[in-house]
Scaffold this motif. Structure first.
Motif, short mmCIF file in Angstrom:
data_model
loop_
_atom_site.label_atom_id
_atom_site.label_comp_id
_atom_site.label_asym_id
_atom_site.label_seq_id
_atom_site.Cartn_x
_atom_site.Cartn_y
_atom_site.Cartn_z
N VAL A 180 47.53 38.82 33.36
CA VAL A 180 47.07 37.67 33.10
C VAL A 180 47.01 37.27 31.55
O VAL A 180 46.91 36.12 31.38
CB VAL A 180 45.50 37.86 33.86
N THR A 181 46.80 38.34 30.72
CA THR A 181 46.93 37.91 29.44
C THR A 181 48.04 37.23 28.87
O THR A 181 48.04 36.22 28.42
CB THR A 181 46.56 39.26 28.50
N GLU A 182 49.38 37.86 29.35
CA GLU A 182 50.48 37.53 29.01
C GLU A 182 50.91 35.97 29.69
O GLU A 182 51.65 35.43 29.09
CB GLU A 182 51.72 38.27 29.52
N ALA A 183 50.05 35.52 30.71
CA ALA A 183 50.34 34.33 31.43
C ALA A 183 49.41 33.21 30.62
O ALA A 183 49.72 32.27 30.93
CB ALA A 183 49.72 34.51 32.75
N GLY A 184 48.70 33.57 29.67
CA GLY A 184 48.04 32.69 28.78
C GLY A 184 46.56 32.67 28.80
O GLY A 184 45.90 31.59 28.51
N ALA A 185 46.01 33.57 29.50
CA ALA A 185 44.39 33.58 29.57
C ALA A 185 43.75 33.78 28.06
O ALA A 185 44.25 34.13 27.19
CB ALA A 185 44.20 34.91 30.31
N LYS A 186 42.57 32.92 28.04
CA LYS A 186 41.88 32.99 26.80
C LYS A 186 40.80 34.21 26.90
O LYS A 186 40.14 34.65 26.06
CB LYS A 186 41.34 31.74 26.81
N ALA A 187 40.42 34.93 28.27
CA ALA A 187 39.45 35.69 28.31
C ALA A 187 39.59 36.47 29.74
O ALA A 187 40.57 35.69 30.45
CB ALA A 187 37.86 35.22 28.39
N LEU A 188 39.04 37.19 30.12
CA LEU A 188 39.42 37.98 31.17
C LEU A 188 38.07 38.29 31.99
O LEU A 188 36.94 38.61 31.48
CB LEU A 188 39.88 39.51 30.98
N ALA A 189 38.09 38.49 33.49
CA ALA A 189 37.06 38.67 34.16
C ALA A 189 37.42 39.60 35.47
O ALA A 189 38.36 39.12 36.25
CB ALA A 189 36.27 37.48 34.36
N THR A 190 36.57 40.65 35.76
CA THR A 190 36.98 41.36 37.00
C THR A 190 36.35 40.74 38.27
O THR A 190 35.40 40.09 38.09
CB THR A 190 36.60 42.82 36.98
N GLY A 191 36.67 40.94 39.31
CA GLY A 191 35.88 40.72 40.45
C GLY A 191 35.70 41.69 41.27
O GLY A 191 36.45 42.89 41.37
N SER A 192 34.10 41.92 41.71
CA SER A 192 33.67 43.21 42.39
C SER A 192 34.73 43.63 43.66
O SER A 192 35.05 44.98 43.86
CB SER A 192 32.52 43.16 42.84
N TRP A 193 35.05 42.71 44.32
CA TRP A 193 35.71 43.01 45.68
C TRP A 193 37.15 43.60 45.16
O TRP A 193 37.51 44.61 45.90
CB TRP A 193 35.94 41.81 46.33
N SER A 194 37.51 42.93 44.47
CA SER A 194 39.20 43.31 43.92
C SER A 194 39.05 44.84 43.37
O SER A 194 40.03 45.87 43.65
CB SER A 194 39.66 42.27 43.01
N VAL A 195 38.21 45.02 42.27
CA VAL A 195 38.10 46.25 41.67
C VAL A 195 37.81 47.70 42.94
O VAL A 195 38.44 48.45 42.71
CB VAL A 195 36.99 46.24 40.52
N ALA A 196 36.94 47.00 43.71
CA ALA A 196 36.75 48.28 44.65
C ALA A 196 37.81 48.49 45.58
O ALA A 196 38.33 49.52 45.92
CB ALA A 196 35.33 47.63 45.64
N ALA A 197 38.52 47.54 45.86
CA ALA A 197 39.31 47.40 47.05
C ALA A 197 40.86 48.24 46.46
O ALA A 197 41.22 48.96 47.27
CB ALA A 197 39.83 45.91 47.49
N ALA A 198 40.97 48.11 45.09
CA ALA A 198 41.78 48.41 44.42
C ALA A 198 41.87 49.90 44.41
O ALA A 198 42.78 50.90 44.32
CB ALA A 198 42.33 48.10 42.94
N GLN A 199 40.67 50.55 44.76
CA GLN A 199 40.51 52.08 44.75
C GLN A 199 40.01 52.69 45.89
O GLN A 199 39.50 53.52 46.13
CB GLN A 199 39.42 52.20 43.51
N GLY A 200 40.13 51.72 46.92
CA GLY A 200 39.90 52.24 48.21
C GLY A 200 38.61 51.95 48.89
O GLY A 200 37.97 52.32 49.96
N TYR A 201 37.72 51.22 48.23
CA TYR A 201 36.35 50.93 48.65
C TYR A 201 35.98 49.34 48.98
O TYR A 201 36.92 48.59 48.74
CB TYR A 201 35.30 51.39 47.37
N GLY A 202 34.96 49.41 49.48
CA GLY A 202 34.49 48.20 50.04
C GLY A 202 33.65 47.59 49.02
O GLY A 202 33.32 48.18 47.96
N ASP A 203 33.31 46.16 49.18
CA ASP A 203 32.53 45.46 48.16
C ASP A 203 30.97 45.77 48.36
O ASP A 203 30.69 46.48 49.51
CB ASP A 203 32.69 43.92 48.28
N GLY A 204 30.26 45.49 47.57
CA GLY A 204 28.63 45.71 47.81
C GLY A 204 28.36 47.17 46.99
O GLY A 204 27.53 47.83 47.70
N GLU A 205 28.96 47.37 45.96
CA GLU A 205 28.33 48.55 45.11
C GLU A 205 28.76 49.99 45.79
O GLU A 205 28.25 50.77 45.59
CB GLU A 205 26.95 48.82 44.69
N LYS A 206 29.66 49.71 46.43
CA LYS A 206 30.26 50.83 47.25
C LYS A 206 31.28 51.92 46.31
O LYS A 206 31.28 53.22 46.45
CB LYS A 206 31.22 50.68 48.55
#
Length: 257
Positions: free
Chosen positions: A34-60
């Motif tokens: 995303v940085t190489e695509a031209g982003a000025k800043a970065l932000a995570t999404g809770s659903w995505s970070v959790a799913a990428a590691q096999g967890y559900g959303d909601g502080e799981k």
């Protein structure tokens, strides 16, 4: 830039009518892309970070795993990073501030902080959410950091009937004003997509307004005209990438017989 400079730069990117666009990431690799695509800043999404590691959303996902992901991103990327921290893994003001400080130590310069009761029903009372925001702000000030608290209300997200969103706007605006007085820097109203209602919130909010892209939402140029200061994409990028991955894998296995 050092962390304090990144925090100030991130805040300055929130301009009414010229929104900061955040295509949400979930790890160091997506941060680089995303940085190489031209982003000025970065932000995570809770659903995505959790799913990428096999967890559900909601502080799981364990908080330690989320902090480790934050550290991995900031170790290899110089852009300001805001982390979707849901409810800060604590209903207690002091506990929330302590947990956010761990994110700061990992390199984050901001958070999304929501008012729904994570794992429970409904929203926190305004005074309770205000106390948590104030505790986080006071901690950040002791650190000398212009930490960006993007205060999120889930009034619209928890109401699936879009025809009822108009009746929630005044309550949302009052929550936004209370959060601003407690030290928040931004006001996030996910799932609100009606142009007239978005314009009304932007006109009344003392804070920069964040809209999340979803099916039916206005495009970025329209949101800019409505007075939006920040546009984010939530779990959309993760879901799109996983669909492409599955399609590619299915084609490989089909060809292999």
């Amino acid at each position: 830039m050092n962390q304090a400079e990144k925090a100030k730069a991130f805040g300055a990117l929130h301009q009414k009518g010229n929104p900061l666009v955040l295509y949400n990431i979930w790890d160091a690799g997506t941060a680089k892309a995303v940085t190489e695509a031209g982003a000025k800043a970065l932000a995570t999404g809770s659903w995505s970070v959790a799913a990428a590691q096999g967890y559900g959303d909601g502080e799981k996902i364990p908080m330690e795993a989320l902090i480790a992901t934050t550290r991995q991103i900031t170790a290899v990327n110089d852009l300001p990073l805001s982390v979707d921290f849901e409810g800060a893994y604590s209903t207690d003001p002091a506990g929330a501030a302590t947990n956010v400080e761990k994110l700061i130590d990992a390199g984050a310069i901001g958070i999304n902080f929501e008012d729904q009761v994570v794992g429970g029903e409904g929203l926190h009372a305004v005074d309770k959410q205000v106390a948590r925001i104030r505790a986080i702000r006071e901690m950040a000030e002791r650190r000398g950091l212009a930490f960006f608290i993007n205060a999120r209300t889930d009034l619209f997200l928890r109401e699936g009937d879009l025809s009822k969103h108009a009746g929630l706007v005044e309550e949302a605006i009052e929550r936004g004003k209370a959060y601003a007085a407690a030290g928040a820097n931004g006001f996030f109203v996910p799932w609100l997509i009606d142009e007239g209602l978005i314009e009304k919130v932007c006109a009344a909010s003392p804070l920069p307004v964040n809209i999340m892209m979803r099916p039916g939402a206005p495009d970025v140029k329209t949101l800019a005209k409505l007075g939006v200061s920040r546009v984010s994409y939530g779990p959309g990028p993760y879901r799109a990438m996983m669909e492409k991955l599955k399609e590619a894998a299915a084609a490989v296995y089909a060809a292999a017989g």
